[in-house]
Design a protein around this motif. Structure first.
Motif, mmCIF file in Angstrom:
data_model
loop_
_atom_site.group_PDB
_atom_site.id
_atom_site.type_symbol
_atom_site.label_atom_id
_atom_site.label_comp_id
_atom_site.label_asym_id
_atom_site.label_seq_id
_atom_site.Cartn_x
_atom_site.Cartn_y
_atom_site.Cartn_z
ATOM 1 N N PHE A 147 6.310 -7.662 5.080
ATOM 2 C CA PHE A 147 5.624 -6.608 4.322
ATOM 3 C C PHE A 147 6.676 -5.860 3.530
ATOM 4 C CE2 PHE A 147 1.886 -6.832 7.115
ATOM 5 C CZ PHE A 147 0.886 -6.555 6.219
ATOM 6 N N ILE A 148 6.433 -5.678 2.243
ATOM 7 C CA ILE A 148 7.355 -4.854 1.450
ATOM 8 C C ILE A 148 6.656 -4.426 0.157
ATOM 9 C CG2 ILE A 148 8.511 -6.636 0.012
ATOM 10 C CD1 ILE A 148 11.185 -5.195 0.844
ATOM 11 N N THR A 203 0.733 -6.600 -9.032
ATOM 12 C CA THR A 203 1.039 -7.573 -7.976
ATOM 13 C C THR A 203 0.620 -8.995 -8.340
ATOM 14 O OG1 THR A 203 0.798 -5.841 -6.315
ATOM 15 C CG2 THR A 203 0.682 -8.090 -5.527
ATOM 16 N N LYS A 211 3.308 -10.265 -1.130
ATOM 17 C CA LYS A 211 2.590 -11.440 -1.643
ATOM 18 C C LYS A 211 3.584 -12.464 -2.211
ATOM 19 C CE LYS A 211 -0.752 -8.552 -0.827
ATOM 20 N NZ LYS A 211 -1.160 -8.404 0.546
ATOM 21 N N GLU A 247 -5.146 -1.548 -12.474
ATOM 22 C CA GLU A 247 -4.804 -2.732 -11.682
ATOM 23 C C GLU A 247 -5.320 -3.918 -12.487
ATOM 24 O OE1 GLU A 247 -5.771 -2.812 -7.438
ATOM 25 O OE2 GLU A 247 -6.187 -4.961 -7.672
ATOM 26 N N LEU A 250 0.834 -1.206 0.000
ATOM 27 C CA LEU A 250 0.000 0.000 0.000
ATOM 28 C C LEU A 250 0.870 1.258 0.000
ATOM 29 C CD1 LEU A 250 -2.768 1.300 0.001
ATOM 30 C CD2 LEU A 250 -2.842 1.061 2.485
ATOM 31 N N TYR A 294 -7.830 -2.205 -5.902
ATOM 32 C CA TYR A 294 -7.674 -2.680 -4.510
ATOM 33 C C TYR A 294 -8.311 -1.637 -3.581
ATOM 34 C CZ TYR A 294 -4.774 -3.714 -0.308
ATOM 35 O OH TYR A 294 -4.308 -3.993 0.954
HETATM 36 C C1 LIG Z 1 -3.522 -6.041 -5.621
HETATM 37 C C2 LIG Z 1 -2.924 -5.589 -4.331
HETATM 38 N N1 LIG Z 1 -2.105 -4.533 -4.333
HETATM 39 C C3 LIG Z 1 -1.545 -4.074 -3.202
HETATM 40 C C4 LIG Z 1 -1.792 -4.669 -1.986
HETATM 41 C C5 LIG Z 1 -1.184 -4.092 -0.739
HETATM 42 O O1 LIG Z 1 -0.131 -4.853 -0.250
HETATM 43 P P1 LIG Z 1 0.273 -4.806 1.286
HETATM 44 O O2 LIG Z 1 -0.597 -5.773 1.991
HETATM 45 O O3 LIG Z 1 1.716 -5.195 1.280
HETATM 46 O O4 LIG Z 1 0.089 -3.390 1.745
HETATM 47 C C6 LIG Z 1 -2.634 -5.779 -1.937
HETATM 48 C C7 LIG Z 1 -2.906 -6.450 -0.638
HETATM 49 O O5 LIG Z 1 -3.707 -7.320 -0.526
HETATM 50 C C8 LIG Z 1 -3.218 -6.232 -3.129
HETATM 51 O O6 LIG Z 1 -4.069 -7.292 -3.138
#
Ligand SMILES: Cc1ncc(COP(=O)(O)O)c(C=O)c1O
Length: 413
Positions: free
Chosen positions: A237-238, A205, A228, A174, A107, A131
């Motif tokens: 977390f990164i 992601t 992920k 996305e 995020l 997201y």
């Molecule tokens: C598509 C997508 N982008 C970004 C994120 C954010 O990642 P983080 O959990 O490391 O903040 C997520 C988290 O679920 C996600 O599903």
């Protein structure tokens, strides 16, 4: 007297095995070889295979000139360290980016990317399948800063051009979208953006650079929640934000102002995850496709939204542009079950867990309700919907777990 164990340390020399190769040479190797060599330099590590962990805030300078002018590759811990640089460099190589910055979560990499490309008075276009916390950031903080967000249908195609106004500065993508899983027509969106001098950001992601080459497709800033698949073990977390030549100076400048550095341990774990990223993704892809196909044949299931399946909106885009599919997809149940049945199903699974952060080795299943917060997309389904993440367990065990779950859903046990 010198410490004998210290003096016994071998000097770094050419006699030691060296795995470091030039950037050009690296590119001639296959992907598995590249992933195993990236982000380390054995001849600088006393022959140890893995790079050391540098934790630190203070960096000692030897001269006034050096400290007054922030000289040296590393001059202050918050501006980087060898541990950070190893991961940044490796990610640049993998994505073909001009530069990468690391942040403490996916995020935060999203918010840094957005903040670097907008200013008060701008209008930005964000896909409605984004997201949810990205939406919260746009509707909250960006609105407060005077940036207006307009959501667009992720499968809008050429009609996106009609939404562009004189102050549109950014198109956010996305793909596939969270929960509803539409693969966007990225070449069309990039073409429209370039025609109007508008920048693009992609949350990549789900696919990772292994399954979708964002910068190769003309995306300006691509981001990855390394939490992920890069981490892959649900223990860090990164975020990684990479930019092409045009956007790199702005991204770096914004990042330096915010000082949003991840912990060194997490950088090292992410680098370790990179070695097996391709193996895990291929295995997850295979198991997920098997499970998604099996689910599509179940009488309880009304719809399976997996980007690699024909029934998924945007499938033709996926087929044309993506090299593979990962382990997250959605299912919609027939409109025949009760909330009590759903609770009995999901709260009593043995292998599938109720959990948010995906990309690890555990399979997950959670209820979703796109209708609750989407503003453009109509969600036609009335049955319960769920997001599924397939981990590394055996598909037969996962099917059995679901089978028993469906029995509970239907009140059969
Ligand atoms: C598509 C997508 N982008 C970004 C994120 C954010 O990642 P983080 O959990 O490391 O903040 C997520 C988290 O679920 C996600 O599903």
């Amino acid at each position: 007297m010198s410490n004998p164990s210290q003096s016994a340390l071998p000097k770094v020399s050419n006699e030691m095995a060296q795995l470091s190769v030039s950037e050009n040479q690296l590119s001639t190797f296959g992907l598995s070889t590249q992933l195993s060599l990236l982000g380390r330099n054995t001849d600088e590590q006393y022959g140890f295979v893995n790079p050391p962990l540098y934790r630190g805030s203070t960096v000692i300078h030897k001269t006034l000139d050096s400290i007054e002018n922030s000289k040296g590759k590393f001059y202050y811990g918050a501006a980087g360290s060898p541990t950070v640089a190893n991961l940044e460099d490796a990610w640049c190589h993998l994505t073909g980016a001009a530069g990468t910055v690391l942040s403490p979560s996916g995020l935060s990499s999203i918010t840094i990317a957005l903040l670097c490309l907008v200013k008060a008075g701008d209008h930005i276009l964000v896909c409605d399948s984004v997201y949810q916390p990205t939406r919260v950031f746009c509707d909250g903080l960006l609105a407060k800063l005077g940036v207006r967000t307009q959501y667009y249908n992720p499968l809008i195609g050429d009609d996106l051009e009609e939404l562009i106004g004189p102050n549109t500065s950014l198109i956010y993508l996305e793909s596939p979208g969270s929960q509803t899983m539409e693969t966007q027509d990225i070449p069309t969106i990039v073409r429209i953006a370039k025609k109007h001098g508008i920048k693009t950001i992609l949350d990549n992601t789900w696919a990772t650079p292994l399954f979708f080459n964002a910068h190769g497709h003309g995306i300006d800033i691509s981001l990855e929640a390394g939490t992920k698949y890069l981490g892959g073990h649900s223990d860090l977390f990164i975020g990684l934000t990479s930019a092409n030549e045009a956007c790199w100076p702005a991204l770096r400048k914004t990042y330096d102002t915010m000082c949003a550095l991840p912990g060194a341990d997490d950088c090292l774990l992410a680098l370790r995850g990179m070695r097996t990223l391709h193996l895990r993704l291929k295995e997850i892809e295979r198991k997920t496709l098997e499970l998604a196909t099996w689910l599509s044949e179940r009488s309880e299931v009304a719809e399976v939204r997996h980007p690699a399946m024909k029934t998924c909106p945007g499938h033709a885009n996926w087929l044309r542009d993506y090299k593979g599919s990962s382990g997250v997809f959605s299912i919609v149940l027939k409109d025949a079950f009760t909330r009590g049945g759903l609770e009995n199903m999901l709260e009593n699974m043995s292998l599938f867990k109720l959990g948010f952060s995906w990309g690890g080795y555990d399979s997950l299943i959670i209820p979703i309700n796109p209708r609750a917060y989407r503003t453009i997309l109509e969600w036609p389904q009335t049955g319960f919907a769920m997001r599924v993440q397939v981990g590394l367990e055996d598909p037969e065990d996962l099917k059995r777990d679901l089978e028993l779950g469906f029995d509970r859903l239907a009140g059969k046990n």
